[in-house]
Write an enzyme that holds these catalytic residues in place. Sequence first.
Site, PDB file in Angstrom:
ATOM      1  N   GLU A 136      22.715 -12.790  18.461  1.00  0.00           N
ATOM      2  CA  GLU A 136      22.242 -11.463  18.059  1.00  0.00           C
ATOM      3  C   GLU A 136      23.348 -10.419  17.912  1.00  0.00           C
ATOM      4  O   GLU A 136      23.277  -9.348  18.517  1.00  0.00           O
ATOM      5  CB  GLU A 136      21.165 -10.989  19.062  1.00  0.00           C
ATOM      6  CG  GLU A 136      19.998 -11.956  19.145  1.00  0.00           C
ATOM      7  CD  GLU A 136      18.980 -11.620  20.240  1.00  0.00           C
ATOM      8  OE1 GLU A 136      19.099 -10.565  20.866  1.00  0.00           O
ATOM      9  OE2 GLU A 136      18.076 -12.446  20.460  1.00  0.00           O
ATOM     10  N   GLU A 246      13.920 -20.896  18.293  1.00  0.00           N
ATOM     11  CA  GLU A 246      13.121 -20.278  19.365  1.00  0.00           C
ATOM     12  C   GLU A 246      11.747 -19.901  18.824  1.00  0.00           C
ATOM     13  O   GLU A 246      11.369 -18.737  18.817  1.00  0.00           O
ATOM     14  CB  GLU A 246      13.792 -18.995  19.899  1.00  0.00           C
ATOM     15  CG  GLU A 246      15.206 -19.175  20.359  1.00  0.00           C
ATOM     16  CD  GLU A 246      15.837 -17.883  20.890  1.00  0.00           C
ATOM     17  OE1 GLU A 246      15.127 -16.906  21.185  1.00  0.00           O
ATOM     18  OE2 GLU A 246      17.071 -17.854  20.999  1.00  0.00           O
TER      19      GLU A 246
END
Length: 329
Positions: A136, A246
């Site tokens: 991220e 995910e």
Amino acid sequence: MSSEKTLRELADENGVTIGAGIPARSFRQYPDDPTLAQTLKREFNAVTTANALKMGPLRPARKVYDFDDADAIVNFGVKNGMTVRGHTLLWHKQTPEWFLAWDYTDDQLETFVRDHIHTVAGRYHDKVDVWDVVNEAVADDGSMRETVWYEAMGEAYLDKAFEWANDVAPNAALYYNDYEIASDNDKADAVYDLLERLLDRGVPIDGVGIQMHSLPSYQHSREDPEAVGANIRRFKDLGLDVQVTEMDVAYGPDEEFDDRLDHQAQYYRDVLEACLDNGCNTLITWGVHDAGSWLQNRYEVTADPLLFDENFNPKPAYYAIRDLLESRS
Ligand code: G3I
């Protein structure tokens, strides 16, 4: 279609990787209840450390590493012949309290990150097959996220992180991992551009992980599977491998609930199909059963986003992806 084969058997037959992110606490919480372990090794051929290898849980004090939880998950995966994904070497969240209070210089931070990556990736050099090296790094508007790593080293922190991981784990596949990059948006474009710059600079990056937390009423609309496929394809065309890393599928209070488990099943199936049709062969769900989901007691979404219910019974989503794999066998 009905199959006697498990999801893992069908995944193996198709050369597909189906995995689950495992919170360390699940392994501690159910030491005498083998259901989680049995379901995991029977139905999945990959496992991700969901929290245990993050800097916060891993480093309770500056000079102390606590590898117990990570070892338990990694060794479970190795013992059961699963692909092991290490998550994550560098993230701006879940850093330790003592780290937040540390008044470091930029040089000290760089040395600290290098030593961290060398220690952690080095320890598992022959056990972890895939690393989420950086997690991220791009903000929701597409700018570089102003993390402490970015402030100290600029964008080169990514180059260094991948090089440091490659120093000690040359056989592992090294991934950049992020959320909301599976659809047509500014962030996906920005991540594409970032990865292109890394590749142009010769950074040893192998792939990109698309998180796929599908939680519409929390932060975004549900991504159209066609757009997911198109994004996978363009990352592949850049020369990177792509994994769905995910996935979970939840619903908000304002949505139609009556048939949501069937809708959820169809969505899992559509995303897996978009993945497989566009050269991605891995889908990891963010947990095994609903009771172990990180969405329990969080946000305004349903906490039943996974393939197995709270009693480890397979849900329609399980059968949907199993049937898809069987139809491709
Ligand atoms: O383990 C401690 C426990 O000792 C303590 O008593 C308790 C009190 O709050 O906290 C427990 O830690 C929690 C940890 O999960 C383990 O359950 C943390 O508070 C909580 O913040 C942490 O949340 C994790 C979250 O990342 C942090 O942002 C979730 O479990 C984890 O599933 C989630 O995973 C992230 C991926 O790493 C990156 N992509 C997004 C994804 C979802 O946010």
